[in-house]
Design a protein around this motif. Sequence first.
Motif, PDB file in Angstrom:
ATOM      1  N   ASP A 295       0.864  -1.177   0.000  1.00 25.91           N
ATOM      2  CA  ASP A 295       0.000   0.000   0.000  1.00 25.91           C
ATOM      3  C   ASP A 295       0.903   1.230   0.000  1.00 25.91           C
ATOM      4  N   ASP A 324      -2.051  -1.811  -3.516  1.00 27.98           N
ATOM      5  CA  ASP A 324      -2.953  -0.669  -3.427  1.00 27.98           C
ATOM      6  C   ASP A 324      -2.108   0.609  -3.428  1.00 27.98           C
ATOM      7  N   GLY A 325      -2.771   1.742  -3.353  1.00 21.23           N
ATOM      8  CA  GLY A 325      -2.065   3.026  -3.286  1.00 21.23           C
ATOM      9  C   GLY A 325      -1.174   3.225  -4.498  1.00 21.23           C
ATOM     10  N   SER A 326       0.033   3.748  -4.261  1.00 25.80           N
ATOM     11  CA  SER A 326       0.994   3.920  -5.360  1.00 25.80           C
ATOM     12  C   SER A 326       2.111   2.910  -5.213  1.00 25.80           C
ATOM     13  N   LEU A 355      -5.332  -2.905  -6.831  1.00 27.43           N
ATOM     14  CA  LEU A 355      -6.531  -2.286  -6.259  1.00 27.43           C
ATOM     15  C   LEU A 355      -6.659  -0.816  -6.629  1.00 27.43           C
ATOM     16  N   SER A 356      -5.608  -0.232  -7.146  1.00 26.91           N
ATOM     17  CA  SER A 356      -5.696   1.176  -7.506  1.00 26.91           C
ATOM     18  C   SER A 356      -5.052   1.387  -8.865  1.00 26.91           C
ATOM     19  N   GLN A 358      -2.867   3.568  -9.541  1.00 24.32           N
ATOM     20  CA  GLN A 358      -1.462   3.969  -9.422  1.00 24.32           C
ATOM     21  C   GLN A 358      -0.543   2.800  -9.059  1.00 24.32           C
ATOM     22  N   ARG A 384      -7.547  -7.023 -11.913  1.00 23.24           N
ATOM     23  CA  ARG A 384      -8.270  -6.153 -10.991  1.00 23.24           C
ATOM     24  C   ARG A 384      -9.452  -6.931 -10.434  1.00 23.24           C
ATOM     25  N   GLU A 401     -17.556  -0.951  -0.361  1.00 24.63           N
ATOM     26  CA  GLU A 401     -16.250  -1.068   0.281  1.00 24.63           C
ATOM     27  C   GLU A 401     -16.055  -2.477   0.850  1.00 24.63           C
ATOM     28  N   ARG A 404     -15.399  -4.975  -1.935  1.00 23.78           N
ATOM     29  CA  ARG A 404     -14.006  -4.895  -2.391  1.00 23.78           C
ATOM     30  C   ARG A 404     -13.080  -5.649  -1.445  1.00 23.78           C
TER      31      ARG A 404
END
Lengths: 443, 253
Positions: A295, A324-326, A355-356, A358, A384, A401, A404
């Motif tokens: 994350d 997740d995140g970047s 998950l993201s 980025q 994904r 949420e 997910r």
Amino acid sequence: MTAPVLLRDFETFAANGGGSGPSWLLPLRRQAIDRFAALGFPTPKNEDWHFTSVVPIAEGSFRAVPDAPARSVRLGRADVEAFTFGRPDWIRLVFVNGRFDASLSGGATPPTGVTVTDLATAWHEQPDVLERYVGTVADFQRTAFTALNTAFMHDGAAIQIAPNVELETPVHLVFVSTPEAAGTASHVRTLVVAGHQSKATVIESYVSLGGAKGYFTNAVTEAVLGDGATLTHVKLQTESEQAFHVGTLQAHQGRDSHLVSFSYAAGGELARTNVYTRLAGEGCGATLHGLYLLDGQQHVDQQTRIEHASPNTFSREVYKGVLDGSSHGVFNGQVYVRPEAQKTDGKQENNNLLLSAQARVDTKPQLEIFADDVKCTHGATVGRLDELALFYMKSRGIGAEQARKLLTYAFAAGVIEAVGVPEVRAELEALTLRRFTGALAGS
Amino acid sequence: MLDIRDLQAKVGGGNDILKGINLAVKAGEIHAVMGPNGSGKSTLAQVLAGNPAYEVTGGSATFDGRDLFGMQPEERAQAGLFMAFQYPVEIPGVSNAYFLRSAYNEIRKAHGEEEVDPLEFLDIMERNLALVDMDQSMLQRSVNAGFSGGEKKRNEILQMAVLRPRLAILDETDSGLDIDALRIVAEGVNKLRRPDNATIVVTHYQRLLNHIVPDFVHVLSAGRIVKSGGKELALELEEKGYDWLETPAEAVA
Ligand SMILES: Nc1ncnc2c1ncn2[C@@H]1O[C@H](COP(=O)(O)OP(=O)(O)O)[C@@H](O)[C@H]1O
Ligand SMILES: [Mg+2]
């Protein structure tokens, strides 16, 4: 910790006796530091580090201080209890900022035929065994971080299981970092010698306490599996997300032996786990599982290398990543099949869930096969969350949420099932749920 | 309860598939929606449940007075809408027990009720499993993963039985079922019938309607309801097929 500083640090260390130990140790250290000087820190030009830049480690100011007195960190048993899987009765060695802490260690007394000793003690008590194995499996000729560890190794563990002994109780090594670790590097080293037909489980936890950050763990574990031995190795890497970690497990396997490895990586700003094994004896094999959950800005890299060097050897490998995140994840799975390793049976799989938008992952299966009668398969996926599955859940009243999180957990759960020690499996389930499912945890 | 007016919708960037649907469903009623393959039956069901792959391009729908299309899919479910999928979705790694308990508790939470714990939930499951003639062992299996066609359909009815919706839309729950499974599904639906709930049975064949007797039958063709009537309309369709119905496209042309 630029290379020249390290070389100077080494000279000071050597002049002071190189952490003492048997007479052969300092020459080994010197060999290793020379090798490190020649190799330098790996750059992305190095194929093994193609997707990971170690500049933050190379240019960080992490000083190896193996012979400095342990800093006055006072932890009580209660501080480390959270990391013990609810099993105070396992055989446990605890290290704080890379230094062995006898007062936190303990648990069961190893049965006859099993010795579990902290490394600094083992240099004096078991010099012959250490001389025979240390530095022979963990390859410092080729790997800069292993060379660095070999030059500066101080604390860690020496674990020996005599032939035909089945050790029921896991051996648990806990490496805790505290805020006092800032600016330092710990080069912890573990040796596992599993005699022929023996059976044992070794668990390594790399954890942090009290907002520790800005430290570097450079751990090396080398394992020798005698004929018919089964070694289960579990590594849980949940370092601070503002810390650096390079950890290597390198094994040498005798005939009909089985290495069962599970590697969990969720911590570190920049972290790398290597799992290397040489299937040297006929009929031996390795089962490698891994799960990385990233994350934020994390960069976490896993490399495995399985060298099929004898006929009828097998490897089974499943690594899964959730990003997740970047965050940036890397998986590089190397499988070498030597010409003599006919009838090799290898399977490798790497699945990633982004998950993201980025987050990214580089996955690189790498099979090099020089024998002609082999069965090797591999597969890598990056995907994904399934939109239709999400809709199906929502259509039953489950919030977006939660849906997910539930799907994400389900993805990871498939590989957690592979962990054979129930307490560790339960802990991994809880860790994964906490990371991705918040309120669902425990329900 | 459900009031659909001039509903138009499309999927996948093409032209409208639903071209102006009008349908009103009151509490206590059973409506059958019949029609040839490709007429838009599933599209209607998916749009009502809120599948984001489908786009509403015109018209309105209210559910108990609330604007249905202003609600998220989970809000629709929490408000009592349930759609049994023609093709139930497989979710490897999530057990039926965990999935259904999560859904059950989310709906309870939305109504300000306390969540039930796994043991209480097991009781609820045991009662409902019998209704669809399913074994407890299915609870530990992943949602629909590796289920046979019949098992998937029965699982949809099981979910419906546990979640007790006010409005259930069954999208070809009868397709691909043998006569025994068909009877189980139909009995499930009949047992769950209450004066304050309603059911829309989407079906291609008349045979299900021998077991679930509808109050109204609507025939969907090329995105429009071209004929509505009582239960005898279903028999007429069975006898004559769908060909005798003029399609609205022809009617316009
Ligand atoms: N995902 C999709 N993308 C494009 N066209 C679709 C999609 N799903 C359905 N359709 C088209 O929409 C029409 C109606 O389909 P559907 O609602 O599934 O009919 P029914 O359920 O009555 O058999 C058909 O012509 C079908 O080809
Ligand atoms: Mg359909």
